[in-house]
Design an enzyme around this catalytic site. Structure first.
Site, PDB file in Angstrom:
ATOM      1  N   GLU A  41      22.043  -3.792  12.838  1.00  0.00           N
ATOM      2  CA  GLU A  41      22.722  -4.814  12.038  1.00  0.00           C
ATOM      3  C   GLU A  41      22.925  -4.341  10.600  1.00  0.00           C
ATOM      4  O   GLU A  41      22.014  -3.812   9.971  1.00  0.00           O
ATOM      5  CB  GLU A  41      21.887  -6.094  12.053  1.00  0.00           C
ATOM      6  N   LYS A 114      28.128 -14.007  13.689  1.00  0.00           N
ATOM      7  CA  LYS A 114      26.767 -14.469  13.985  1.00  0.00           C
ATOM      8  C   LYS A 114      26.683 -15.994  13.970  1.00  0.00           C
ATOM      9  O   LYS A 114      27.057 -16.645  12.987  1.00  0.00           O
ATOM     10  CB  LYS A 114      25.815 -13.862  12.956  1.00  0.00           C
ATOM     11  N   CYS A 151      21.005 -10.210  15.710  1.00  0.00           N
ATOM     12  CA  CYS A 151      19.667 -10.482  15.209  1.00  0.00           C
ATOM     13  C   CYS A 151      19.154 -11.872  15.586  1.00  0.00           C
ATOM     14  O   CYS A 151      18.774 -12.071  16.729  1.00  0.00           O
ATOM     15  CB  CYS A 151      19.614 -10.246  13.699  1.00  0.00           C
TER      16      CYS A 151
END
Length: 283
Positions: A41, A114, A151
């Site tokens: 990431e 995300k 993540c």
């Protein structure tokens, strides 16, 4: 067969140096037979979300204007690899933690933003990123249908199951996770691996997670990223695993046709009861 590579690296302050290093590692992974290469990431710089500083917004670009886009696309085409690229995205007046998916022919297939944005000491992401507005995504690439979370997304089983129901044959999770500045005794690496291996096993799909390593300091906040990148098989077993400190390239190969048959035989999708899952739509 499809071969996945997960790249575990330490990254510096220099975006130019990090792009060069990433390209070197993609070349190396391709040389080991990788078809899909996963970097960690926000690999183009340090994990800048340790603190809340307005200066960090200068790191953001639209994908159209991203300084590394042409080079990444050319690399994917030259090596014939699928290349998900993590970047800090500016879109209009909004900012996102995003992934651009480049297929093996060098063409960008699209972007995922995300969905789950964490907020806590050392992980001040709500200051920088809006929650993703594109929903979960699955891309049909040259080698497999892939779903990607970023993540904090990896802690939510609903995200993994949603991508599999959308057709994902492989789940990929670029990440940046390590020590907790206010709880230095806490090591969540086993928890982190176990949760994601659960996604692999519950959905019977291969899963790869690529973390960073090294110690980074920013404005008085120091974090050590614990690596532990891995590739899991469809029965939640480790196929490859890195340690907590060393840079590494992990690879593992999978027969997706056989996995599809095994998943059908187990009935994990067949025996779902979505009419009983309404509670998932509430708190």
């Amino acid at each position: 067969m499809v071969t996945i590579a997960a790249v575990q690296m330490a990254w510096s302050e220099s975006a130019e140096q990090n792009r060069k290093k990433a390209i070197e590692k993609v070349n190396e992974a391709a040389g080991q037979g990788a078809d899909i290469v996963l970097l960690s990431e926000l690999f183009e710089g340090p994990y800048f979300c340790k603190t809340q500083k307005g200066r960090e917004f200068s790191r953001a670009f639209s994908w159209e204007e991203h300084p590394g886009r042409a080079e990444y696309e050319a690399l994917a085409k030259e090596k014939g690899v699928v290349l998900p690229i993590s970047f800090f995205e500016k879109s209009g007046k909004a900012y996102f933690n995003s992934i651009a998916v480049i297929d093996a022919d060098g063409k960008t297939l699209g972007i995922y933003r995300k969905s789950h944005i964490p907020q806590g000491p050392g992980y001040e992401e709500k200051f920088y990123f809006s929650p993703g507005d594109l929903g979960f995504k699955v891309w049909e690439t040259a080698y497999a249908k892939i779903g990607i979370g970023i993540c904090w997304d990896q802690w939510f089983p609903e995200a993994a199951r949603s991508m599999v129901l959308m057709g994902a044959e492989i789940l990929l999770y670029p990440t940046a996770i390590g020590s907790e500045p206010e709880s230095p005794e806490l090591d969540s690496s086993d928890h982190w691996q176990t949760v994601q291996r659960g996604h692999a096993g519950a959905n019977m799909v291969p899963l790869a997670a690529a973390n960073r390593v090294g110690t980074e300091s920013q404005d008085g906040v120091t974090m050590t990223f614990y690596g532990s990148s891995f590739i899991a098989g469809p029965r939640a077993d480790f196929k490859a695993k890195a340690d907590k400190a060393e840079e590494a390239i992990l690879t593992a190969s999978f027969d997706l046709k056989q996995i599809e048959q095994d998943r059908a035989e187990w009935g994990l999708i067949r025996d779902r009861r979505p009419e009983n899952y309404g509670r998932l739509m509430s708190y």
